[in-house]
Design a protein around this motif. Structure first.
Motif, PDB file in Angstrom:
ATOM      1  N   ILE A  49       0.873  -1.185   0.000  1.00 16.48           N
ATOM      2  CA  ILE A  49       0.000   0.000   0.000  1.00 16.48           C
ATOM      3  C   ILE A  49       0.904   1.228   0.000  1.00 16.48           C
ATOM      4  CG2 ILE A  49      -1.772   1.312   1.228  1.00 16.48           C
ATOM      5  CD1 ILE A  49      -2.835  -1.299   2.352  1.00 16.48           C
ATOM      6  N   PHE A  50       0.832   1.987  -1.084  1.00 15.33           N
ATOM      7  CA  PHE A  50       1.631   3.202  -1.236  1.00 15.33           C
ATOM      8  C   PHE A  50       0.739   4.393  -0.913  1.00 15.33           C
ATOM      9  CE2 PHE A  50       5.504   1.822  -3.512  1.00 15.33           C
ATOM     10  CZ  PHE A  50       5.163   0.513  -3.823  1.00 15.33           C
ATOM     11  N   ASP A  51       0.997   5.080   0.196  1.00 19.13           N
ATOM     12  CA  ASP A  51       0.291   6.337   0.463  1.00 19.13           C
ATOM     13  C   ASP A  51       1.301   7.465   0.237  1.00 19.13           C
ATOM     14  OD1 ASP A  51      -1.163   8.520   1.218  1.00 19.13           O
ATOM     15  OD2 ASP A  51      -2.170   7.492   2.892  1.00 19.13           O
ATOM     16  N   LEU A  52       1.145   8.126  -0.894  1.00 16.38           N
ATOM     17  CA  LEU A  52       2.173   9.070  -1.343  1.00 16.38           C
ATOM     18  C   LEU A  52       1.717  10.522  -1.237  1.00 16.38           C
ATOM     19  CD1 LEU A  52       3.401   6.971  -4.413  1.00 16.38           C
ATOM     20  CD2 LEU A  52       4.337   7.033  -2.084  1.00 16.38           C
ATOM     21  N   HIS A  53       0.777  10.787  -0.311  1.00 14.20           N
ATOM     22  CA  HIS A  53       0.330  12.173  -0.104  1.00 14.20           C
ATOM     23  C   HIS A  53      -0.288  12.283   1.294  1.00 14.20           C
ATOM     24  CE1 HIS A  53      -1.726  15.946  -2.048  1.00 14.20           C
ATOM     25  NE2 HIS A  53      -1.469  16.134  -0.756  1.00 14.20           N
TER      26      HIS A  53
ATOM     27  N   ARG B 171       0.748   5.574  12.659  1.00 13.95           N
ATOM     28  CA  ARG B 171      -0.634   5.379  12.213  1.00 13.95           C
ATOM     29  C   ARG B 171      -0.658   4.715  10.825  1.00 13.95           C
ATOM     30  NH1 ARG B 171      -5.361   7.710  14.245  1.00 13.95           N
ATOM     31  NH2 ARG B 171      -7.117   7.627  12.806  1.00 13.95           N
ATOM     32  N   ALA B 172       0.256   5.138   9.963  1.00 16.86           N
ATOM     33  CA  ALA B 172       0.343   4.541   8.626  1.00 16.86           C
ATOM     34  C   ALA B 172       0.659   3.043   8.760  1.00 16.86           C
ATOM     35  CB  ALA B 172       1.410   5.258   7.801  1.00 16.86           C
TER      36      ALA B 172
ATOM     37  N   VAL C  34       0.021   0.520   5.708  1.00 14.61           N
ATOM     38  CA  VAL C  34       0.792   1.189   4.648  1.00 14.61           C
ATOM     39  C   VAL C  34       2.197   0.586   4.595  1.00 14.61           C
ATOM     40  CG1 VAL C  34       1.811   3.418   3.962  1.00 14.61           C
ATOM     41  CG2 VAL C  34      -0.541   3.336   4.812  1.00 14.61           C
ATOM     42  N   THR C  35       2.674   0.298   3.400  1.00 16.37           N
ATOM     43  CA  THR C  35       4.029  -0.255   3.279  1.00 16.37           C
ATOM     44  C   THR C  35       5.011   0.770   2.726  1.00 16.37           C
ATOM     45  OG1 THR C  35       3.354  -1.189   1.158  1.00 16.37           O
ATOM     46  CG2 THR C  35       3.346  -2.673   3.049  1.00 16.37           C
ATOM     47  N   CYS C  36       4.486   1.831   2.084  1.00 14.26           N
ATOM     48  CA  CYS C  36       5.359   2.891   1.584  1.00 14.26           C
ATOM     49  C   CYS C  36       4.660   4.221   1.823  1.00 14.26           C
ATOM     50  CB  CYS C  36       5.631   2.674   0.098  1.00 14.26           C
ATOM     51  SG  CYS C  36       6.723   3.927  -0.583  1.00 14.26           S
ATOM     52  N   LEU C  37       5.317   5.104   2.576  1.00 16.10           N
ATOM     53  CA  LEU C  37       4.681   6.360   2.987  1.00 16.10           C
ATOM     54  C   LEU C  37       5.512   7.548   2.535  1.00 16.10           C
ATOM     55  CD1 LEU C  37       2.540   7.862   4.892  1.00 16.10           C
ATOM     56  CD2 LEU C  37       4.344   7.793   6.631  1.00 16.10           C
ATOM     57  N   SER C  38       4.829   8.582   2.013  1.00 16.85           N
ATOM     58  CA  SER C  38       5.506   9.851   1.810  1.00 16.85           C
ATOM     59  C   SER C  38       4.770  10.921   2.610  1.00 16.85           C
ATOM     60  CB  SER C  38       5.535  10.232   0.321  1.00 16.85           C
ATOM     61  OG  SER C  38       6.429  11.315   0.159  1.00 16.85           O
ATOM     62  N   VAL C  39       5.515  11.654   3.423  1.00 11.81           N
ATOM     63  CA  VAL C  39       4.957  12.795   4.154  1.00 11.81           C
ATOM     64  C   VAL C  39       5.209  14.006   3.255  1.00 11.81           C
ATOM     65  CG1 VAL C  39       4.963  14.096   6.310  1.00 11.81           C
ATOM     66  CG2 VAL C  39       5.584  11.667   6.330  1.00 11.81           C
ATOM     67  N   THR C  40       4.125  14.561   2.712  1.00  7.90           N
ATOM     68  CA  THR C  40       4.257  15.601   1.684  1.00  7.90           C
ATOM     69  C   THR C  40       3.681  16.916   2.210  1.00  7.90           C
ATOM     70  OG1 THR C  40       2.170  14.802   0.761  1.00  7.90           O
ATOM     71  CG2 THR C  40       4.186  13.977  -0.261  1.00  7.90           C
ATOM     72  N   ASP C  41       4.381  17.508   3.162  1.00  7.84           N
ATOM     73  CA  ASP C  41       3.853  18.739   3.760  1.00  7.84           C
ATOM     74  C   ASP C  41       3.919  19.908   2.789  1.00  7.84           C
ATOM     75  OD1 ASP C  41       2.876  18.343   6.469  1.00  7.84           O
ATOM     76  OD2 ASP C  41       4.876  17.540   6.865  1.00  7.84           O
ATOM     77  N   HIS C  42       3.023  20.894   3.042  1.00  8.19           N
ATOM     78  CA  HIS C  42       2.956  22.066   2.179  1.00  8.19           C
ATOM     79  C   HIS C  42       4.246  22.876   2.282  1.00  8.19           C
ATOM     80  CE1 HIS C  42      -1.338  21.580   1.332  1.00  8.19           C
ATOM     81  NE2 HIS C  42      -1.535  21.369   2.624  1.00  8.19           N
ATOM     82  N   ASP C  43       5.009  22.918   1.188  1.00  9.73           N
ATOM     83  CA  ASP C  43       6.167  23.802   1.036  1.00  9.73           C
ATOM     84  C   ASP C  43       7.239  23.628   2.117  1.00  9.73           C
ATOM     85  OD1 ASP C  43       5.115  25.245  -1.332  1.00  9.73           O
ATOM     86  OD2 ASP C  43       3.563  25.858   0.062  1.00  9.73           O
ATOM     87  N   THR C  44       7.351  22.423   2.647  1.00 11.35           N
ATOM     88  CA  THR C  44       8.411  22.172   3.642  1.00 11.35           C
ATOM     89  C   THR C  44       8.792  20.686   3.698  1.00 11.35           C
ATOM     90  OG1 THR C  44       9.047  22.360   5.978  1.00 11.35           O
ATOM     91  CG2 THR C  44       6.727  21.969   5.551  1.00 11.35           C
ATOM     92  N   VAL C  45      10.063  20.444   4.031  1.00 11.18           N
ATOM     93  CA  VAL C  45      10.509  19.061   4.268  1.00 11.18           C
ATOM     94  C   VAL C  45      10.923  18.896   5.739  1.00 11.18           C
ATOM     95  CG1 VAL C  45      11.213  18.482   1.900  1.00 11.18           C
ATOM     96  CG2 VAL C  45      12.830  19.685   3.389  1.00 11.18           C
ATOM     97  N   ASP C  46      10.456  19.803   6.576  1.00  5.96           N
ATOM     98  CA  ASP C  46      10.850  19.764   7.993  1.00  5.96           C
ATOM     99  C   ASP C  46      10.481  18.439   8.668  1.00  5.96           C
ATOM    100  OD1 ASP C  46      11.870  22.260   7.687  1.00  5.96           O
ATOM    101  OD2 ASP C  46      10.323  23.319   8.834  1.00  5.96           O
ATOM    102  N   ALA C  47       9.468  17.761   8.169  1.00  3.85           N
ATOM    103  CA  ALA C  47       9.046  16.491   8.785  1.00  3.85           C
ATOM    104  C   ALA C  47      10.183  15.472   8.798  1.00  3.85           C
ATOM    105  CB  ALA C  47       7.855  15.904   8.018  1.00  3.85           C
TER     106      ALA C  47
ATOM    107  N   VAL D  19       7.416  -0.267   7.018  1.00  5.20           N
ATOM    108  CA  VAL D  19       7.083   0.890   6.175  1.00  5.20           C
ATOM    109  C   VAL D  19       8.358   1.499   5.602  1.00  5.20           C
ATOM    110  CG1 VAL D  19       5.841   3.093   6.058  1.00  5.20           C
ATOM    111  CG2 VAL D  19       5.192   1.414   7.798  1.00  5.20           C
ATOM    112  N   THR D  20       8.379   1.660   4.283  1.00  4.69           N
ATOM    113  CA  THR D  20       9.470   2.400   3.643  1.00  4.69           C
ATOM    114  C   THR D  20       9.025   3.849   3.533  1.00  4.69           C
ATOM    115  OG1 THR D  20      10.008   0.463   2.343  1.00  4.69           O
ATOM    116  CG2 THR D  20      10.882   2.556   1.544  1.00  4.69           C
ATOM    117  N   VAL D  21       9.869   4.761   3.995  1.00  5.13           N
ATOM    118  CA  VAL D  21       9.532   6.185   3.889  1.00  5.13           C
ATOM    119  C   VAL D  21      10.227   6.754   2.657  1.00  5.13           C
ATOM    120  CG1 VAL D  21       9.716   8.453   4.969  1.00  5.13           C
ATOM    121  CG2 VAL D  21       9.156   6.455   6.368  1.00  5.13           C
TER     122      VAL D  21
END
Ligand code: AMP
Ligand code: MN
Ligand code: MN
Ligand code: MN
Length: 285
Positions: free
Chosen positions: A14-18, A36-37, A42-55, A67-69
């Protein structure tokens, strides 16, 4: 053909890419979002915050070995007077072109927050910038932080009303924000080794003809994929976007656009399945 044993050994991917965290307008800290993912399969997660990679600064994925990030971001831009979002996936968050671009976007966000606050102040509201800055707690300020302020003050009953009355199209908080051009934000994503995805195409409320024009401009600017699934959506929408994706030979992406627990229509890992006949964005990763 898969043997019975393969089918047992190979887990469902399960790819959750947003998704969003407290680094922008989400309500879970990056680590909580990852847990939570994982709990949702979820097996592949992308944290796609608005205009930042601070996560990604303190995200430790060793606690969730299943989970692969994949590092990502959701960048804001304009097209024909509309706010358009482009997701960058599989990026190097430390790339200097991207980091410089993010700096510009952050400044634009700050200046926009000041403008929105000034407009709300004119409507008689008390010190919105200070309150919203406190609510954002160091995160990139977005309109949802203003929505929270309006709800907390009892000025509106919920987020929907906040956008309807104060923050949405044509309202006081709808500051015409000139984000960096689409060509630039896609260039930063590509410089960071990433894939540029046109986010949630149905959100822009464009006619089919205009959506195609947007997608064509996106491709001319270097864009490579279309987010044909965003959360739970109708079969008709999935079919329409799959056709567009296919016609324009784009790759396909999918994600929940998760922001906060409690929204049944937007839960991390829960979204309509990507059709089997499309070329997934993760094909070359
Ligand atoms: P911004 O990035 O500051 O322009 O704010 C856009 C964000 O506001 C989106 O990513 C959503 O999270 C949220 N949003 C937009 N429209 C609405 C709405 N009608 N109700 C609730 N949240 C919304
Ligand atoms: Mn958001
Ligand atoms: Mn978006
Ligand atoms: Mn989003």
């Amino acid at each position: 053909m898969l043997s019975r044993q393969d089918a047992i050994i190979r887990p469902i991917m399960i790819f959750d890419l947003h998704t969003h965290s407290t680094a922008s307008d989400g309500s879970l800290a990056p680590q909580e979002l990852l847990s939570r993912a994982a709990a949702n399969g979820v097996t592949c997660l992308s944290v796609t915050d608005h205009d930042t990679v601070d996560a990604y600064a303190n995200l430790d994925d060793s606690s969730c070995p299943g989970v692969t990030v994949v590092p990502g971001i959701e960048l804001s831009t304009n097209w024909a007077g509309r706010n358009i979002h482009v997701v960058g996936l599989n990026i190097d968050p430390s790339n200097s072109d991207l980091v410089n671009g993010i700096r510009k976007q952050k400044l634009a966000r700050l200046q926009r927050a000041e403008k929105i606050a000034a407009r709300l102040e004119k409507k008689g509201m008390d010190n919105p910038l200070e309150e919203v800055t406190k609510l954002a707690n160091g995160a990139n300020i977005g309109r949802p932080h203003f929505a929270r302020y309006l709800v907390d003050k009892g000025i509106v009953t919920d987020f929907r009303q906040a956008f309807q009355k104060y923050l949405g199209n044509g309202k006081a908080g709808d500051v015409r924000q000139f984000w960096s051009p689409m060509e630039d934000i896609i260039e930063w994503i590509l410089a960071a080794g990433g894939t540029a995805v046109l986010a949630h195409p149905a959100h822009y409320k464009l006619t089919n003809t205009r959506l195609r024009l947007l997608a064509e401009d996106f491709i001319s600017a270097g864009g490579q994929a279309l987010e044909i699934v965003s959360g739970i959506q109708t079969k008709q929408l999935t079919a329409k976007l799959t056709r567009l994706c296919d016609d324009l030979q784009l790759m396909a992406s999918c994600g929940s656009d998760f922001h906060t627990p409690g929204n049944s229509w937007s839960e991390v890992g829960k979204f309509t399945r990507l059709p089997a006949n499309c070329r997934p964005v993760w094909e070359n990763w």
